[in-house]
Design a protein around this motif. Structure first.
Motif, mmCIF file in Angstrom:
data_model
loop_
_atom_site.group_PDB
_atom_site.id
_atom_site.type_symbol
_atom_site.label_atom_id
_atom_site.label_comp_id
_atom_site.label_asym_id
_atom_site.label_seq_id
_atom_site.Cartn_x
_atom_site.Cartn_y
_atom_site.Cartn_z
ATOM 1 N N MET A 135 48.518 42.436 22.149
ATOM 2 C CA MET A 135 47.935 41.165 21.735
ATOM 3 C C MET A 135 48.176 40.080 22.792
ATOM 4 N N GLY A 136 49.352 40.132 23.435
ATOM 5 C CA GLY A 136 49.626 39.162 24.486
ATOM 6 C C GLY A 136 48.688 39.316 25.667
ATOM 7 N N LEU A 137 48.438 40.550 26.078
ATOM 8 C CA LEU A 137 47.509 40.789 27.185
ATOM 9 C C LEU A 137 46.100 40.345 26.810
ATOM 10 N N LEU A 138 45.726 40.589 25.557
ATOM 11 C CA LEU A 138 44.402 40.152 25.103
ATOM 12 C C LEU A 138 44.271 38.634 25.208
ATOM 13 N N VAL A 139 45.279 37.904 24.739
ATOM 14 C CA VAL A 139 45.220 36.437 24.767
ATOM 15 C C VAL A 139 45.195 35.918 26.204
ATOM 16 N N LEU A 140 45.996 36.517 27.086
ATOM 17 C CA LEU A 140 46.017 36.069 28.480
ATOM 18 C C LEU A 140 44.655 36.259 29.147
ATOM 19 N N ASN A 141 44.025 37.389 28.886
ATOM 20 C CA ASN A 141 42.695 37.620 29.453
ATOM 21 C C ASN A 141 41.661 36.673 28.853
ATOM 22 N N MET A 142 41.800 36.372 27.569
ATOM 23 C CA MET A 142 40.848 35.450 26.946
ATOM 24 C C MET A 142 41.035 34.021 27.465
ATOM 25 N N LEU A 143 42.264 33.659 27.821
ATOM 26 C CA LEU A 143 42.471 32.354 28.464
ATOM 27 C C LEU A 143 41.734 32.286 29.795
ATOM 28 N N ALA A 144 41.806 33.379 30.555
ATOM 29 C CA ALA A 144 41.060 33.433 31.819
ATOM 30 C C ALA A 144 39.558 33.366 31.557
ATOM 31 N N ALA A 145 39.097 34.030 30.496
ATOM 32 C CA ALA A 145 37.676 33.984 30.153
ATOM 33 C C ALA A 145 37.261 32.567 29.767
ATOM 34 N N ASP A 146 38.118 31.857 29.036
ATOM 35 C CA ASP A 146 37.811 30.477 28.664
ATOM 36 C C ASP A 146 37.685 29.583 29.897
ATOM 37 N N LEU A 147 38.629 29.743 30.836
ATOM 38 C CA LEU A 147 38.549 28.932 32.056
ATOM 39 C C LEU A 147 37.284 29.256 32.834
ATOM 40 N N ALA A 148 36.952 30.541 32.922
ATOM 41 C CA ALA A 148 35.743 30.935 33.644
ATOM 42 C C ALA A 148 34.501 30.360 32.979
ATOM 43 N N GLY A 149 34.478 30.340 31.645
ATOM 44 C CA GLY A 149 33.337 29.755 30.950
ATOM 45 C C GLY A 149 33.227 28.264 31.202
ATOM 46 N N THR A 150 34.352 27.588 31.213
ATOM 47 C CA THR A 150 34.347 26.151 31.456
ATOM 48 C C THR A 150 33.892 25.813 32.873
ATOM 49 N N LEU A 151 34.275 26.657 33.825
ATOM 50 C CA LEU A 151 33.931 26.415 35.231
ATOM 51 C C LEU A 151 32.676 27.161 35.667
ATOM 52 N N ASP A 153 31.608 30.442 35.587
ATOM 53 C CA ASP A 153 31.692 31.690 36.346
ATOM 54 C C ASP A 153 31.444 32.836 35.366
ATOM 55 N N PRO A 154 30.178 33.191 35.138
ATOM 56 C CA PRO A 154 29.883 34.215 34.119
ATOM 57 C C PRO A 154 30.423 35.592 34.465
ATOM 58 N N VAL A 155 30.533 35.894 35.759
ATOM 59 C CA VAL A 155 31.039 37.214 36.160
ATOM 60 C C VAL A 155 32.507 37.361 35.755
ATOM 61 N N LEU A 156 33.323 36.389 36.114
ATOM 62 C CA LEU A 156 34.740 36.451 35.758
ATOM 63 C C LEU A 156 34.922 36.396 34.247
ATOM 64 N N GLU A 159 34.252 39.871 33.001
ATOM 65 C CA GLU A 159 35.336 40.754 33.407
ATOM 66 C C GLU A 159 36.587 40.520 32.568
ATOM 67 N N ALA A 160 36.906 39.253 32.316
ATOM 68 C CA ALA A 160 38.106 38.936 31.547
ATOM 69 C C ALA A 160 37.989 39.422 30.106
ATOM 70 N N ARG A 161 36.825 39.259 29.513
ATOM 71 C CA ARG A 161 36.642 39.735 28.143
ATOM 72 C C ARG A 161 36.730 41.255 28.061
ATOM 73 N N ALA A 162 36.141 41.934 29.040
ATOM 74 C CA ALA A 162 36.229 43.394 29.053
ATOM 75 C C ALA A 162 37.673 43.844 29.250
ATOM 76 N N ALA A 163 38.395 43.181 30.146
ATOM 77 C CA ALA A 163 39.798 43.533 30.379
ATOM 78 C C ALA A 163 40.645 43.289 29.140
ATOM 79 N N ALA A 164 40.311 42.253 28.374
ATOM 80 C CA ALA A 164 41.077 41.949 27.164
ATOM 81 C C ALA A 164 41.035 43.109 26.178
ATOM 82 N N TRP A 165 39.854 43.642 25.930
ATOM 83 C CA TRP A 165 39.731 44.722 24.944
ATOM 84 C C TRP A 165 40.158 46.061 25.521
#
Length: 247
Positions: A135-151, A153-156, A159-165
């Motif tokens: 669950m911790g790894l999932l949340v960390l990857n989703m934080l990266a996905a949130d930052l990428a969405g805000t900035l 960067d659809p590719v990252l 990737e972050a969402r796929a890595a989370a699951w």
């Protein structure tokens, strides 16, 4: 003179803005936070290998895993101070802090389970530790996905969402390995006849056990990319001309 690729990228997207107002200080804190996560993961993995441990006394040991958790905790504090970089950002940071607290509580059970793998209570807590880690790894990857969405960067973000699951899926391996090892230990010691009558799952091969490290590698790669994205955005924003009044 060759054009600066970052300036060229900014010129191609002059109207692109973040979904929320992000200051340079917030971007810098986010980059430092992801850097802490990146380095905290391998430090924490040293507990799994049993390479290092810190003894406070002959009867009390502090696993190196706690040191890795502390480094990641520093990253979460930096994320908090960066402010809400996405609508879900504050909630995800709180979830990560809660998971870190649980991991600190459950970490000693891994050492005790290695000494007495036949104790069901230790097995259950080790499985709980694996679940919390997933669950911790999932949340960390989703934080990266949130930052990428805000900035933007659809590719990252993908990737972050796929890595989370994928991280959650791969963490099934160490959980199953712990349960199988404990079952075999119990019946090998107490009842060989039972093992001959009923099939007991064989020990996992080493190559399959190595798959347990895949989610950590994926998360480290994603957090490094998130750090670089924050720094790149910070550099690009520093080179952009100030917005005209009334814009």
């Amino acid at each position: 003179m060759l054009p600066d690729p970052e300036s060229a990228a900014a010129a191609r997207h002059p109207q692109r803005k973040a979904n929320v107002a992000i200051s340079a200080d917030a971007l810098l804190r986010a980059a430092r936070g992801f850097s802490c996560v990146f380095w905290g993961i391998p430090v924490g993995l040293l507990l799994y290998s049993g390479t290092l441990d810190l003894r406070l006394s002959p009867f009390l040991r502090l696993p190196t895993y706690v040191g890795g958790v502390f480094v990641i905790y520093c990253g979460m504090i930096l994320f908090q101070r960066a402010g809400p970089l996405s609508p879900l950002w504050p909630r995800r940071v709180r979830e990560a802090l809660f998971i870190l607290l649980l991991q600190v509580y459950l970490a000693p059970f891994l050492y005790w389970w290695r000494q007495m793998p036949h104790v069901p209570y230790y097995v259950a807590n080790v499985v709980g530790l694996v679940f919390c880690t997933a669950m911790g790894l999932l949340v960390l990857n989703m934080l990266a996905a949130d930052l990428a969405g805000t900035l933007h960067d659809p590719v990252l973000r993908a990737e972050a969402r796929a890595a989370a699951w994928l991280a959650v899926a791969f963490m099934v391996v160490p959980a199953a390995d712990a349960v199988i090892h404990s079952i075999r230990t119990v019946f090998q010691a107490d009842n060989m006849t039972f093992m001959e009558t009923f099939p007991i799952p064989p020990e996992m091969p080493r190559w399959l056990r190595a798959a347990a490290f895949v989610p950590f590698g994926l998360t480290m790669a994603i957090t490094w990319k998130a750090k670089e994205l924050a720094l790149r955005t910070l550099r690009v924003s520093a080179k952009l001309p100030p917005a005209p009044a009334g814009a």
